[in-house]
Scaffold this active site. Structure first.
Site: not given
Ligand code: NAD
Ligand code: UD1
Length: 349
Positions: A32, A66, A97, A137, A139, A161, A165, A191-192, A211, A243
């Site tokens: 990491d 990295d 992400k 994702s 997404t 983003y 993916k 998913f979420n 966000n 969601r």
């Molecule tokens: P996170 O940011 O908590 O974890 C990602 C980790 O990767 C961090 O610790 C960061 O320091 C490390 N990292 C990023 N770029 C790096 C690099 N180039 N080299 C080494 N380390 C690096 O995010 P997360 O929520 O744990 O997500 C993990 C994965 O799942 C990501 O690829 C994200 O796109 C994917 N994902 C997350 C969600 C979500 O809602 N959390 C949804 C769909 C997909």
């Molecule tokens: C978002 C990303 C998606 C990503 C996922 C996980 C967008 C358009 N999509 O999805 O690509 O894979 O996060 O990281 O950004 N909401 C509010 N108020 C807020 C924030 C969110 O009402 O301040 C609502 C949104 O409209 C949505 C739901 O909450 O309906 C979930 O939002 P979020 O957690 O951002 O996830 P996704 O939209 O599913």
């Protein structure tokens, strides 16, 4: 005992999955950069096991670096080999992400997510490691009108983003199609994920302004400052978006099931939706959070967010059938575990 490389293992999903990997008897090497996480997440993992009187000191190794640096990745593989414990498989979480940041800075996302994955995958091949579970994702499906999204639904990302993916998914598909007897690949489309480990020792710890809805709900409840709900005019039962929220421990468990499956079966590439198959609206989530935690979540309605989708819920039948994976933690548990984590660690790690 198998040794697994976990990239991004200090992050939210990575740290929870590390706990499950260790519980399942795997040894792990974590890579990491700590650009979006804190090393304390890994110390806390050790605490989780110490509480159970298990010392995992030699089973979890950390390498700060990295994925942009291919020599660094190679050195981790080589060190493992020298110890006579070659890396048998990889779970690849490391990535950026934030959708909004990716729109502002697509080059940063392509470099980190695509070039970083390219370096990792090339180094794996050079070191005869061809088993990988990749964090994709939902997404990648973009705007879809399907009520339950299947893996065969159209792939059409609508932001950089999502494009990154897709690019890594395509790279893995190309590799597999060239040498079908070489690779074991699971592409997991999450998913979420929300909630936290039930110990409250690890949880989501965004270093930047979050966000996503769940950390925003937690902050709104904690600071008693209102949250913006994006739109109350969607065609859903209460006008807010739907969601598929999944408990982080169910998601983590899905990785172990996917890895076990790849290791014990013939080479293959599988795409799997990792969601519960149940949808909840933003208001459902807020109300459940308030009820289960006995706390007010102040909110106001605002305009729809650009690029939002009305409903994103997984058809998860393939993951259930192939992996025998059954997410079973309720939305109440997600809300309770997430809030407990915040209450016990108000400033994160
Ligand atoms: P996170 O940011 O908590 O974890 C990602 C980790 O990767 C961090 O610790 C960061 O320091 C490390 N990292 C990023 N770029 C790096 C690099 N180039 N080299 C080494 N380390 C690096 O995010 P997360 O929520 O744990 O997500 C993990 C994965 O799942 C990501 O690829 C994200 O796109 C994917 N994902 C997350 C969600 C979500 O809602 N959390 C949804 C769909 C997909
Ligand atoms: C978002 C990303 C998606 C990503 C996922 C996980 C967008 C358009 N999509 O999805 O690509 O894979 O996060 O990281 O950004 N909401 C509010 N108020 C807020 C924030 C969110 O009402 O301040 C609502 C949104 O409209 C949505 C739901 O909450 O309906 C979930 O939002 P979020 O957690 O951002 O996830 P996704 O939209 O599913």
């Amino acid at each position: 005992m198998k040794r697994i490389l976990v990239t991004g293992g200090a992050g939210f999903i990575g740290s929870h999955t590390c706990v499950c990997l260790l519980e399942s008897g795997y040894e792990i090497c974590v890579i990491d950069s700590l650009s979006h996480s804190n090393i304390k997440s890994l110390y806390q993992i050790k605490e989780i096991f110490l509480k159970k009187k298990i010392n995992i000191k030699d089973k979890l190794k950390f390498f700060k670096g990295d994925l942009i640096d291919k020599e660094f990745i190679d050195s981790v593989f080589k060190k493992s080999k020298k110890e006579n414990k070659p890396i048998n498989g990889v779970i690849h979480f490391a990535g950026l992400k934030s959708v909004s940041e990716s729109v502002l800075n697509p080059l940063k996302y392509w470099e980190n997510n695509v070039f970083g994955s390219f370096n990792l995958i090339k180094t794996m091949l050079e070191n005869n490691c061809t088993t990988i579970v990749f964090s994709s994702s939902a997404t990648v499906y973009g705007n879809t009108s399907d009520s339950l999204i299947k893996e065969s639904s159209k792939i059409q990302p609508i932001n950089p983003y999502g494009s990154t993916k897709c690019a890594v998914e395509n790279l893995l598909n190309d590799l597999f199609n060239t040498k079908k007897d070489e690779w074991r690949i699971a592409i997991l489309r999450y998913f979420n994920p929300i909630g936290a480990h039930p110990s409250s020792l690890i949880g989501e710890n965004p270093l930047q302004k979050p966000n996503n809805i769940f950390p925003l709900i937690i902050n709104a409840a904690y600071e008693q400052k209102h949250l913006k709900v994006f739109g109350n005019d969607w065609p859903t039962h209460d006008g807010t978006c739907i969601r598929d929220y999944i408990h982080i421990m169910d998601l983590a468990d899905g990785h172990i099931k996917a890895l076990d499956y790849l290791i014990s079966n013939n080479s293959q590439l599988i795409n799997l939706n990792i969601g519960t198959g149940h949808g909840h609206s933003v208001l459902d989530l807020i109300k459940t959070f308030e009820l289960i935690n006995n706390v007010k979540v102040p909110f106001i309605f605002s305009n729809r967010r650009k690029g939002d989708v009305c409903k994103l819920v997984a058809n998860n039948l393939r993951a259930k059938r192939i992996l025998s994976w059954f997410p079973n933690r309720s939305i109440e548990q997600m809300c309770r575990d997430g809030w407990n984590w915040k209450m016990l660690n108000p400033n994160g790690f």
